[in-house]
Scaffold this motif. Sequence first.
Motif, PDB file in Angstrom:
ATOM      1  N   VAL A 395      41.360  50.844  41.953  1.00 32.19           N
ATOM      2  CA  VAL A 395      41.776  51.426  43.230  1.00 32.19           C
ATOM      3  C   VAL A 395      41.131  50.685  44.390  1.00 32.19           C
ATOM      4  O   VAL A 395      41.767  50.427  45.421  1.00 32.19           O
ATOM      5  CB  VAL A 395      41.423  52.932  43.267  1.00 32.19           C
ATOM      6  CG1 VAL A 395      41.793  53.533  44.609  1.00 32.19           C
ATOM      7  CG2 VAL A 395      42.118  53.669  42.140  1.00 32.19           C
ATOM      8  N   GLY A 396      39.846  50.320  44.238  1.00 29.97           N
ATOM      9  CA  GLY A 396      39.175  49.601  45.309  1.00 29.97           C
ATOM     10  C   GLY A 396      39.843  48.274  45.623  1.00 29.97           C
ATOM     11  O   GLY A 396      40.009  47.901  46.791  1.00 29.97           O
ATOM     12  N   SER A 397      40.260  47.549  44.578  1.00 29.65           N
ATOM     13  CA  SER A 397      40.927  46.266  44.807  1.00 29.65           C
ATOM     14  C   SER A 397      42.242  46.452  45.556  1.00 29.65           C
ATOM     15  O   SER A 397      42.556  45.713  46.496  1.00 29.65           O
ATOM     16  CB  SER A 397      41.182  45.581  43.459  1.00 29.65           C
ATOM     17  OG  SER A 397      39.974  45.368  42.768  1.00 29.65           O
ATOM     18  N   LEU A 398      43.016  47.464  45.146  1.00 28.15           N
ATOM     19  CA  LEU A 398      44.310  47.699  45.810  1.00 28.15           C
ATOM     20  C   LEU A 398      44.120  48.105  47.272  1.00 28.15           C
ATOM     21  O   LEU A 398      44.784  47.576  48.176  1.00 28.15           O
ATOM     22  CB  LEU A 398      45.087  48.776  45.054  1.00 28.15           C
ATOM     23  CG  LEU A 398      45.543  48.421  43.628  1.00 28.15           C
ATOM     24  CD1 LEU A 398      46.160  49.636  42.953  1.00 28.15           C
ATOM     25  CD2 LEU A 398      46.542  47.268  43.670  1.00 28.15           C
ATOM     26  N   ILE A 399      43.206  49.046  47.490  1.00 22.92           N
ATOM     27  CA  ILE A 399      43.028  49.568  48.847  1.00 22.92           C
ATOM     28  C   ILE A 399      42.456  48.505  49.768  1.00 22.92           C
ATOM     29  O   ILE A 399      42.952  48.275  50.889  1.00 22.92           O
ATOM     30  CB  ILE A 399      42.124  50.816  48.817  1.00 22.92           C
ATOM     31  CG1 ILE A 399      42.826  51.956  48.077  1.00 22.92           C
ATOM     32  CG2 ILE A 399      41.739  51.238  50.230  1.00 22.92           C
ATOM     33  CD1 ILE A 399      41.979  53.197  47.920  1.00 22.92           C
ATOM     34  N   ILE A 400      41.407  47.820  49.323  1.00 22.67           N
ATOM     35  CA  ILE A 400      40.779  46.812  50.176  1.00 22.67           C
ATOM     36  C   ILE A 400      41.730  45.648  50.431  1.00 22.67           C
ATOM     37  O   ILE A 400      41.819  45.135  51.558  1.00 22.67           O
ATOM     38  CB  ILE A 400      39.471  46.324  49.527  1.00 22.67           C
ATOM     39  CG1 ILE A 400      38.444  47.458  49.534  1.00 22.67           C
ATOM     40  CG2 ILE A 400      38.921  45.107  50.259  1.00 22.67           C
ATOM     41  CD1 ILE A 400      37.132  47.097  48.879  1.00 22.67           C
ATOM     42  N   GLY A 401      42.469  45.223  49.390  1.00 24.69           N
ATOM     43  CA  GLY A 401      43.422  44.130  49.586  1.00 24.69           C
ATOM     44  C   GLY A 401      44.511  44.495  50.586  1.00 24.69           C
ATOM     45  O   GLY A 401      44.826  43.718  51.492  1.00 24.69           O
ATOM     46  N   GLN A 402      45.089  45.690  50.448  1.00 22.45           N
ATOM     47  CA  GLN A 402      46.142  46.118  51.361  1.00 22.45           C
ATOM     48  C   GLN A 402      45.609  46.303  52.778  1.00 22.45           C
ATOM     49  O   GLN A 402      46.247  45.892  53.758  1.00 22.45           O
ATOM     50  CB  GLN A 402      46.748  47.435  50.854  1.00 22.45           C
ATOM     51  CG  GLN A 402      47.895  47.961  51.692  1.00 22.45           C
ATOM     52  CD  GLN A 402      49.104  47.053  51.651  1.00 22.45           C
ATOM     53  OE1 GLN A 402      49.290  46.322  50.685  1.00 22.45           O
ATOM     54  NE2 GLN A 402      49.921  47.098  52.688  1.00 22.45           N
ATOM     55  N   VAL A 405      45.022  42.915  54.486  1.00 21.64           N
ATOM     56  CA  VAL A 405      46.272  42.283  54.932  1.00 21.64           C
ATOM     57  C   VAL A 405      46.786  42.952  56.207  1.00 21.64           C
ATOM     58  O   VAL A 405      47.188  42.286  57.171  1.00 21.64           O
ATOM     59  CB  VAL A 405      47.330  42.350  53.807  1.00 21.64           C
ATOM     60  CG1 VAL A 405      48.689  41.909  54.340  1.00 21.64           C
ATOM     61  CG2 VAL A 405      46.910  41.482  52.641  1.00 21.64           C
ATOM     62  N   GLN A 406      46.767  44.289  56.238  1.00 23.45           N
ATOM     63  CA  GLN A 406      47.261  44.999  57.417  1.00 23.45           C
ATOM     64  C   GLN A 406      46.376  44.741  58.636  1.00 23.45           C
ATOM     65  O   GLN A 406      46.865  44.715  59.766  1.00 23.45           O
ATOM     66  CB  GLN A 406      47.334  46.496  57.127  1.00 23.45           C
ATOM     67  CG  GLN A 406      48.404  46.869  56.113  1.00 23.45           C
ATOM     68  CD  GLN A 406      48.460  48.358  55.842  1.00 23.45           C
ATOM     69  OE1 GLN A 406      47.588  49.104  56.281  1.00 23.45           O
ATOM     70  NE2 GLN A 406      49.477  48.806  55.108  1.00 23.45           N
ATOM     71  N   GLY A 408      44.961  41.971  59.266  1.00 29.42           N
ATOM     72  CA  GLY A 408      45.084  40.571  59.657  1.00 29.42           C
ATOM     73  C   GLY A 408      43.880  39.728  59.296  1.00 29.42           C
ATOM     74  O   GLY A 408      43.718  38.633  59.837  1.00 29.42           O
ATOM     75  N   LEU A 409      43.026  40.205  58.389  1.00 25.07           N
ATOM     76  CA  LEU A 409      41.849  39.428  57.990  1.00 25.07           C
ATOM     77  C   LEU A 409      42.192  38.383  56.940  1.00 25.07           C
ATOM     78  O   LEU A 409      41.562  37.323  56.877  1.00 25.07           O
ATOM     79  CB  LEU A 409      40.758  40.361  57.449  1.00 25.07           C
ATOM     80  CG  LEU A 409      40.203  41.388  58.444  1.00 25.07           C
ATOM     81  CD1 LEU A 409      39.179  42.275  57.759  1.00 25.07           C
ATOM     82  CD2 LEU A 409      39.576  40.673  59.639  1.00 25.07           C
ATOM     83  N   VAL A 410      43.172  38.671  56.077  1.00 24.76           N
ATOM     84  CA  VAL A 410      43.602  37.724  55.058  1.00 24.76           C
ATOM     85  C   VAL A 410      45.125  37.742  55.010  1.00 24.76           C
ATOM     86  O   VAL A 410      45.769  38.694  55.464  1.00 24.76           O
ATOM     87  CB  VAL A 410      43.024  38.078  53.667  1.00 24.76           C
ATOM     88  CG1 VAL A 410      41.511  37.943  53.653  1.00 24.76           C
ATOM     89  CG2 VAL A 410      43.430  39.476  53.250  1.00 24.76           C
ATOM     90  N   SER A 411      45.694  36.700  54.435  1.00 26.49           N
ATOM     91  CA  SER A 411      47.147  36.609  54.325  1.00 26.49           C
ATOM     92  C   SER A 411      47.607  37.195  52.999  1.00 26.49           C
ATOM     93  O   SER A 411      46.845  37.206  52.017  1.00 26.49           O
ATOM     94  CB  SER A 411      47.583  35.146  54.401  1.00 26.49           C
ATOM     95  OG  SER A 411      47.060  34.401  53.321  1.00 26.49           O
ATOM     96  N   PRO A 412      48.826  37.693  52.915  1.00 24.36           N
ATOM     97  CA  PRO A 412      49.326  38.252  51.650  1.00 24.36           C
ATOM     98  C   PRO A 412      49.328  37.219  50.521  1.00 24.36           C
ATOM     99  O   PRO A 412      49.050  37.554  49.374  1.00 24.36           O
ATOM    100  CB  PRO A 412      50.746  38.702  52.003  1.00 24.36           C
ATOM    101  CG  PRO A 412      50.751  38.866  53.478  1.00 24.36           C
ATOM    102  CD  PRO A 412      49.784  37.860  54.011  1.00 24.36           C
ATOM    103  N   PHE A 413      49.632  35.968  50.845  1.00 20.58           N
ATOM    104  CA  PHE A 413      49.683  34.936  49.816  1.00 20.58           C
ATOM    105  C   PHE A 413      48.296  34.695  49.213  1.00 20.58           C
ATOM    106  O   PHE A 413      48.158  34.471  48.012  1.00 20.58           O
ATOM    107  CB  PHE A 413      50.237  33.632  50.406  1.00 20.58           C
ATOM    108  CG  PHE A 413      50.990  32.810  49.402  1.00 20.58           C
ATOM    109  CD1 PHE A 413      52.334  33.016  49.184  1.00 20.58           C
ATOM    110  CD2 PHE A 413      50.346  31.840  48.653  1.00 20.58           C
ATOM    111  CE1 PHE A 413      53.033  32.278  48.239  1.00 20.58           C
ATOM    112  CE2 PHE A 413      51.020  31.095  47.716  1.00 20.58           C
ATOM    113  CZ  PHE A 413      52.377  31.305  47.509  1.00 20.58           C
ATOM    114  N   MET A 414      47.257  34.755  50.046  1.00 18.86           N
ATOM    115  CA  MET A 414      45.895  34.567  49.543  1.00 18.86           C
ATOM    116  C   MET A 414      45.502  35.704  48.611  1.00 18.86           C
ATOM    117  O   MET A 414      44.836  35.488  47.591  1.00 18.86           O
ATOM    118  CB  MET A 414      44.907  34.472  50.702  1.00 18.86           C
ATOM    119  CG  MET A 414      43.454  34.319  50.275  1.00 18.86           C
ATOM    120  SD  MET A 414      43.151  32.809  49.340  1.00 18.86           S
ATOM    121  CE  MET A 414      43.122  31.615  50.684  1.00 18.86           C
TER     122      MET A 414
END
Length: 527
Positions: A395-402, A405-406, A408-414
Amino acid sequence: MSVIKAEQKEQTDQAVRTAQAVQEEQLSTSFTSTLADNIAIIDALLGKSADVQQREFRLCGNPRYPGVCCFVDGLADTLIVEAILKALIVFGEDLHRDPAAIPTAEDLRTTLLVNASAKTTTGMRDGIAAIVSGDTLLLVEGMEEAIIVSSKGWKDRSIEEPSSENNVRGPRDGFTESIRTNTAHVRRRIKDPQLRLDSMVIGTRSQTDINIAYIKDIVKVGLVDEVKRRLSGIKIDAILESGYIEELIEDAPLSPFNTIQSTERPDKVASALLEGRVAIFIDNTPVVLIVPTFFWQFIQAPDDYYNRYWVGSFFRCVRYLALIISLVLPSIYVMLVSFHHEMIPTALALTIASGREVVPFPVLLEALMLEIAFELMREAGLRMPKPIGQAVSIVGSLIIGQAAVQAGLVSPFMVIVVAITEISSFAIPSYSSSLALRIFRFPLLIASGVLGLLGFATVFFALLLHALSIRSFGESYLAPASPFRPADQRDMLLRMPIWMMNERPDFAQDTQRLGEHQMPKPTPKGG
């Protein structure tokens, strides 16, 4: 002030040396015929510890022959101790008939303890070692010898499937913390009289039991002697886990590569012994070490041999692909986006650019941030209780990744690149090998982000040259690829059918493992 501290340290060291000299002198003594003197030395050496029990008895109830039974509560089986005491009390018809007869330790061992594993000793060192190992020490007034009776009986963990080496098809048993249980697992699989188990003790304070397992007529010539030489050269106070041994005998102590294989599976150890290698069993740990070790073995899994060879070869190729992805995918992505845009297809380049439009960081920093975040979540999930840890890591990976991205700290492709990389690292069967790949990923990533293709190629070939230079107990780490051994290629990249793998590795003494013409043939019509 420093002079005072130096003097205090010298006084402390002197006191320690004096105490050690006194202890060594007491250990070097022999048992006497006076029971009180023997008990006094044992009390001085063991310090009257709460778990050291001393039960008094009278041999056959005769007050002329008092005795003491010494053992460690928790290490010795109390049922065995009670049986010993019962036998001591009811023994001795000859003592009743001839009160002047003086019993000897050999008399008791051969008459009273005929059904037990017992031996006599005259040295105090052997007696103390027996007590702290879980055995029972018997002392009787008038006897200048002591009797050591095997009574080990502590609680062991039940046999379970290894959690770090799962398989779909194959045995489910795994090693435990008991060295004798572990060696029995292997002995059940290899009932060959040529299977040898040599024992030794390492650790001046822990006195850890070590067993060296090998098949005498198969093992590589000189390998057992080399293993014993390295083990006997270890000078340490305690061995608490197999990792201590691994670090003290490996060939490349400064290399992240694992030159010693570790496993919790008895079938893998049995397979290694049948290939002419040596297994090192360490008491109090469920992990067994195997030498020599080759890089390709970390990609192989037991399922490769328990399923049909087409299935085993396919999934081994999948794991090799996972190995490459886990090692180089983030580096290649950072290198292409930062320096070599012309190598990316136009449509894909536009997609990447649109995703990075709002990202304020360079692609290298973006990759490092995500890699470190994933490593933190993986480590947190590993250290937390299992029910909570799995939820935190997923859950942490999904939440932090999403959220990243929202924001604007990282790109979706990364996020996709790093996620695929992390998933690929889980496909490698050997956990210790995957740790090394996780370490190598960072210098490759930094070099690719700073120097592009030049940096990537430099670091990658430096790692390759380093792997080529490593040896594991006399064997090249990348064998049989380097040096190239044609006969050993049947079980490296692909897994050939068992009826084709009729030879052991070249370094084994007896290389023939399968008879001729073992390829199965269908029954002819009408047969």
